[in-house]
Design an enzyme around this catalytic site. Structure first.
Site, PDB file in Angstrom:
ATOM      1  N   LYS A 224       0.703  -1.242  -0.109  1.00  0.00           N
ATOM      2  CA  LYS A 224       0.039   0.208   0.534  1.00  0.00           C
ATOM      3  C   LYS A 224       0.516   0.920   0.169  1.00  0.00           C
ATOM      4  CE  LYS A 224      -4.433  -1.911   1.638  1.00  0.00           C
ATOM      5  NZ  LYS A 224      -5.193  -2.153   2.561  1.00  0.00           N
ATOM      6  N   ARG A 258      -3.364  -9.953   5.798  1.00  0.00           N
ATOM      7  CA  ARG A 258      -4.003  -9.778   4.251  1.00  0.00           C
ATOM      8  C   ARG A 258      -2.319  -9.382   3.176  1.00  0.00           C
ATOM      9  NH1 ARG A 258      -6.116  -6.998  -0.561  1.00  0.00           N
ATOM     10  NH2 ARG A 258      -7.992  -8.279  -0.571  1.00  0.00           N
TER      11      ARG A 258
END
Length: 286
Positions: A224, A258
């Protein structure tokens, strides 16, 4: 933490962290868009992730990156359902479907999904509450301030951890009032969803505060932009930065991480577990 029980399956929490491998069936996800857009390739990728050590496979047919445009119900079903069906036949991994649409969730459960991962915590489509309540599945309730198209427009400061806790506590009450047992609920602070870089890092550091809600915690930091903000690296070159957030997240209280790069991060998860076990799993960085 309660054990997640779905049918004859059980996922006990407290002694280890679980790996959720990402299976994006999209042309426009921020880091691997289009790479596994074909159903057969997505199924093969999911099998590879399970063989590499993923406990859960998270299948998504709509990108939820900042600014992403929504896809139609018909298109999301076309992308997701064949992959769920294929993976249900080819792997014993838990299957999660990343969707906020109630009808996608309903058909995914019929196809073999065990968990519905809803970025909106059942607010974008209120029919999701009924679907989850009426089926024997787990649900991930995630915090976001708005839909992907506008979620980064308002990054107001304040106590982001308190805001996330308050929001998730409210959604947990809604779930309970609808008959969804707490043992079926997992919580996600929503890293990257309507938050500044500083707020994202604070949420990771203080993740243990969410444990007061009594549900297992899912942490999604893989590739991210908060990592790129520190390293300057492109999304597909953020493995080591992701590894740092995974290790710190487990120390801070994450029960599920995740990630895209399962094979590369299995050792990070296992060593982080071992370090936590040395302190009787009380590693929250508070």
């Amino acid at each position: 933490m309660p054990t997640l029980e779905v049918g004859t399956r059980a996922l006990p929490f407290g002694n280890r962290a679980y790996i959720m491998g990402v299976v994006n069936v999209t042309p426009d996800s921020f880091s691997d868009g289009g790479e596994f857009f074909d159903a057969d390739r997505a199924i093969a990728h999911g099998v590879e992730l399970a063989q590499a050590g993923a406990d859960i496979l998270d299948i998504g047919g709509e990108s939820t990156r900042p600014g992403a445009e929504p896809v139609s119900l018909e298109e999301e079903l076309r992308r997701v359902i064949p992959v769920v069906e294929g993976l249900a036949q080819r792997t014993d991994a838990w299957l999660s479907v990343d969707t906020y649409k109630a009808e996608v969730a309903r058909q995914a459960i019929a196809a073999g999904a065990h968990i519905i991962n809803d970025i909106s915590a059942m607010t974008f489509d209120v029919s999701m509450i009924e679907v989850i309540a009426n089926h024997d599945v787990g649900v991930v309730l995630m915090h976001t301030r708005d839909r992907p198209q506008t979620m980064q427009d308002d990054l107001s400061e304040g106590d982001i951890v308190a805001e996330v806790i308050e929001h998730l506590a409210d959604r947990l009450r809604v779930a309970q009032n609808a008959g969804i047992a707490p043992r079926r609920v997992l919580l996600d602070p929503g890293i990257g969803f309507g938050k500044s870089v500083a707020q994202n890092f604070r949420l990771i550091r203080e993740l243990g505060r969410l444990r007061e809600l009594g549900c297992p915690i899912v942490l999604g930091t893989s590739r991210k932009s908060l990592i790129g903000a520190v390293t300057g690296r492109a999304a597909n070159d953020r493995l080591m930065g992701t590894a740092a957030t995974v290790a710190c997240g487990i120390f801070a209280g994450a029960d599920i991480v995740r990630v895209h790069d399962v094979a590369e991060l299995v050792d990070v998860v296992r060593v982080s577990e071992a370090l936590c076990a040395m302190e009787d799993m009380t590693c929250a960085l508070l």
